[in-house]
Motif scaffolding. Structure first.
Motif, PDB file in Angstrom:
ATOM      1  N   THR A 264       2.883  17.718   7.729  1.00 38.16           N
ATOM      2  CA  THR A 264       2.139  17.891   8.660  1.00 38.16           C
ATOM      3  C   THR A 264       0.798  18.708   8.182  1.00 38.16           C
ATOM      4  N   LEU A 265      -0.137  18.428   8.728  1.00 37.83           N
ATOM      5  CA  LEU A 265      -1.414  19.155   8.506  1.00 37.83           C
ATOM      6  C   LEU A 265      -1.803  20.560   9.230  1.00 37.83           C
ATOM      7  N   ARG A 266      -1.423  20.384  10.436  1.00 37.48           N
ATOM      8  CA  ARG A 266      -1.720  21.771  11.170  1.00 37.48           C
ATOM      9  C   ARG A 266      -0.184  22.424  11.681  1.00 37.48           C
ATOM     10  N   GLY A 267       0.898  22.042  11.115  1.00 36.11           N
ATOM     11  CA  GLY A 267       2.096  22.762  11.284  1.00 36.11           C
ATOM     12  C   GLY A 267       2.712  22.280  12.868  1.00 36.11           C
ATOM     13  N   HIS A 268       2.379  20.679  13.209  1.00 36.45           N
ATOM     14  CA  HIS A 268       2.978  20.537  14.526  1.00 36.45           C
ATOM     15  C   HIS A 268       4.117  19.507  14.235  1.00 36.45           C
ATOM     16  N   GLY A 269       5.193  19.826  14.221  1.00 39.97           N
ATOM     17  CA  GLY A 269       6.258  19.064  13.847  1.00 39.97           C
ATOM     18  C   GLY A 269       6.989  18.181  14.961  1.00 39.97           C
ATOM     19  N   ASN A 270       7.867  17.304  14.576  1.00 40.37           N
ATOM     20  CA  ASN A 270       8.553  16.487  15.254  1.00 40.37           C
ATOM     21  C   ASN A 270       9.921  16.446  15.276  1.00 40.37           C
ATOM     22  N   ILE A 271      10.575  17.416  14.512  1.00 43.20           N
ATOM     23  CA  ILE A 271      11.860  17.514  14.284  1.00 43.20           C
ATOM     24  C   ILE A 271      12.214  19.087  14.492  1.00 43.20           C
ATOM     25  N   THR A 272      11.359  19.752  13.898  1.00 45.07           N
ATOM     26  CA  THR A 272      11.195  21.151  14.124  1.00 45.07           C
ATOM     27  C   THR A 272       9.874  21.700  14.704  1.00 45.07           C
ATOM     28  N   PRO A 273       9.605  22.947  15.173  1.00 44.74           N
ATOM     29  CA  PRO A 273       8.481  23.150  15.562  1.00 44.74           C
ATOM     30  C   PRO A 273       7.353  23.080  14.567  1.00 44.74           C
ATOM     31  N   CYS A 274       7.799  22.889  13.274  1.00 45.74           N
ATOM     32  CA  CYS A 274       6.530  22.774  12.184  1.00 45.74           C
ATOM     33  C   CYS A 274       7.007  21.755  11.014  1.00 45.74           C
ATOM     34  N   SER A 275       7.852  21.145  11.072  1.00 45.89           N
ATOM     35  CA  SER A 275       8.478  20.363  10.342  1.00 45.89           C
ATOM     36  C   SER A 275       8.487  18.774  10.540  1.00 45.89           C
ATOM     37  N   GLU A 276       7.943  17.804   9.733  1.00 47.39           N
ATOM     38  CA  GLU A 276       7.895  16.427  10.153  1.00 47.39           C
ATOM     39  C   GLU A 276       9.304  15.687   9.579  1.00 47.39           C
ATOM     40  N   TYR A 277       9.822  14.559  10.495  1.00 48.32           N
ATOM     41  CA  TYR A 277      11.163  14.093  10.197  1.00 48.32           C
ATOM     42  C   TYR A 277      11.119  13.632   8.652  1.00 48.32           C
ATOM     43  N   ASN A 278      10.597  13.060   8.097  1.00 44.44           N
ATOM     44  CA  ASN A 278      10.713  12.370   6.866  1.00 44.44           C
ATOM     45  C   ASN A 278      10.970  13.366   5.716  1.00 44.44           C
ATOM     46  N   PHE A 279      10.039  14.642   5.847  1.00 37.07           N
ATOM     47  CA  PHE A 279      10.012  15.846   4.696  1.00 37.07           C
ATOM     48  C   PHE A 279      11.265  16.664   5.005  1.00 37.07           C
ATOM     49  N   TYR A 280      11.606  16.560   6.391  1.00 37.16           N
ATOM     50  CA  TYR A 280      12.787  17.687   6.708  1.00 37.16           C
ATOM     51  C   TYR A 280      14.202  17.115   6.292  1.00 37.16           C
ATOM     52  N   VAL A 281      14.122  15.764   6.466  1.00 34.31           N
ATOM     53  CA  VAL A 281      15.496  14.858   6.069  1.00 34.31           C
ATOM     54  C   VAL A 281      15.635  15.308   4.551  1.00 34.31           C
ATOM     55  N   ASP A 282      14.881  15.490   3.832  1.00 32.41           N
ATOM     56  CA  ASP A 282      14.908  15.381   2.450  1.00 32.41           C
ATOM     57  C   ASP A 282      13.864  16.488   1.738  1.00 32.41           C
ATOM     58  N   PRO A 283      13.913  17.685   2.113  1.00 30.70           N
ATOM     59  CA  PRO A 283      12.652  18.576   1.820  1.00 30.70           C
ATOM     60  C   PRO A 283      12.596  18.462   0.145  1.00 30.70           C
ATOM     61  N   GLU A 284      13.787  18.433  -0.674  1.00 30.29           N
ATOM     62  CA  GLU A 284      13.727  18.654  -2.192  1.00 30.29           C
ATOM     63  C   GLU A 284      13.168  17.268  -2.812  1.00 30.29           C
ATOM     64  N   ALA A 285      13.376  16.318  -2.008  1.00 32.43           N
ATOM     65  CA  ALA A 285      12.878  15.083  -2.634  1.00 32.43           C
ATOM     66  C   ALA A 285      11.296  15.020  -2.391  1.00 32.43           C
ATOM     67  N   ALA A 286      11.003  15.552  -1.203  1.00 32.50           N
ATOM     68  CA  ALA A 286       9.575  15.533  -0.908  1.00 32.50           C
ATOM     69  C   ALA A 286       8.766  16.419  -1.930  1.00 32.50           C
ATOM     70  N   GLN A 287       9.378  17.570  -2.055  1.00 34.71           N
ATOM     71  CA  GLN A 287       8.741  18.403  -3.227  1.00 34.71           C
ATOM     72  C   GLN A 287       8.564  17.885  -4.554  1.00 34.71           C
ATOM     73  N   MET A 288       9.680  17.218  -4.942  1.00 35.73           N
ATOM     74  CA  MET A 288      10.014  16.535  -6.310  1.00 35.73           C
ATOM     75  C   MET A 288       8.834  15.692  -6.462  1.00 35.73           C
TER      76      MET A 288
END
Length: 345
Positions: free
Chosen positions: A180-204
């Motif tokens: 997300t650019l402005r923190g408007h999530g679709n799975i939590t208030p501030c997290s987008e689904y693809n990144f939330y499912v695997d945050p470590e993979a997104a960061q890596m």
């Protein structure tokens, strides 16, 4: 005629992935899809592979586009299952397995208890190679030319770059749908689904690729800001041909959920998230506004895990990407609609 682009699609179908795959395949021979790698995301990896086969078969390209099963779990397995079956249906495709092409022997799957589909591995996926290995191999085979379109959780990409640290240097570009650019999530208030499912993979992935190849990021808010008009898409899918019938049926569940949100003022129109990343990857001139920024993914916390943290004021942090990532903020909706319409022509 040599293709203008060589694309590898990493995905987790999901109805929006099916739209995206169809858009990309409709660009053949101008765009060569060298393979599709499947990752656990919207549904489990077995179901993702089945859904991918149904979509590629619909496009008549099963003999041209190899499909590979990738990772079935995120980098770190957390308590509690995460999927989007409430939105996409138990099978990830609207729970309509009898719509042609059916989820039966002809696609390598057969219905079981209405929704749960089991795989006949040999007929579903003749390519025994793991999706991660396929990514590394194809990057070498098409070195300097290959672009990866990542429209699911980034598990396959992250594992591939750990096994082959030079992978980013071999790619022409990496296009990501996530964050997300402005923190408007679709799975939590501030997290987008693809990144939330695997945050470590997104960061890596973000940290590994940002210094060595072009990385474009289409965030969730960008899809919201460029919603597809309801009447326009309804008209596009109104027809008796096989492709329109297929998408009209698999989209009904998502459509009804989104129409309810539109009536409540929560959406401006239909948002088929993955199609925006396809448009950016295949027609880069559709981008009207973008910014190059450093960023990182939050890996802890109860409220913010999986959220994308963007360094808007260049404050710096060892947890941010070393290089910048191009964040897509505005695209030409006319071009997006034209590309989607061509997929049904």
């Amino acid at each position: 005629m040599n293709p203008d682009k060589y694309i590898l699609i990493d995905c987790d179908p999901g109805v929006d992935d099916c739209f995206a795959i169809t858009m990309a395949l409709s660009q053949n021979p101008k765009v060569k899809v060298v393979g599709i790698t499947c990752v656990n995301g919207n549904v489990n990896i077995k179901q993702v592979a089945i859904n991918t086969v149904r979509t590629v078969k619909l496009c008549g390209m099963l003999d041209q586009v190899p499909i590979f099963k990738g990772c079935g779990d995120p980098v770190i397995i957390m308590p509690g299952a995460i999927d989007s079956t409430a939105f996409h249906g138990k099978d990830g495709m609207g729970d309509v397995p009898d719509v042609e092409p059916r989820a039966d022997e002809s696609t390598g799957a057969c219905p079981e208890k209405a929704y749960v589909l089991v795989t006949r591995v040999k007929s579903l996926n003749p390519h025994e190679e793991h999706g991660v290995n396929a990514i590394m191999r194809l990057a070498k085979e098409y070195e300097g030319k290959l672009e990866i379109l990542a429209i699911g959780p980034l598990t396959n990409i992250a594992i591939a770059v750990r096994l082959d640290p030079d992978l980013p240097k071999r790619l022409k570009a990496l296009h990501i749908l996530g964050g997300t650019l402005r923190g408007h999530g679709n799975i939590t208030p501030c997290s987008e689904y693809n990144f939330y499912v695997d945050p470590e993979a997104a960061q890596m992935t973000l940290r590994s690729f940002s210094k060595h190849c072009l990385v474009r990021l289409v965030t969730y808010e960008t899809t919201l800001d460029h919603a597809v008009p309801v009447d326009w898409l309804d008209q596009l899918l109104n027809g008796k041909d096989k492709k329109r019938t297929f998408f009209r049926e698999i989209y009904k569940r998502c459509q009804n959920i989104q129409l309810h949100k539109i009536s409540e003022g929560l959406l401006r129109g239909y948002t088929i998230c993955d199609i925006y990343a396809v448009c950016v990857a295949l027609e880069p001139n559709c981008v009207k506004k973008s910014r190059k920024l450093r960023m990182g993914v939050e890996l802890g916390g109860h409220l913010a895990r999986g959220s994308l943290i963007i360094d808007h004021r260049n404050k710096g942090s060892p947890f941010l990407t070393e290089g910048t990532i191009e964040v897509i903020e505005e695209i030409c909706l006319v071009q997006l609609k034209d590309m989607l319409a061509r997929a049904f022509s």
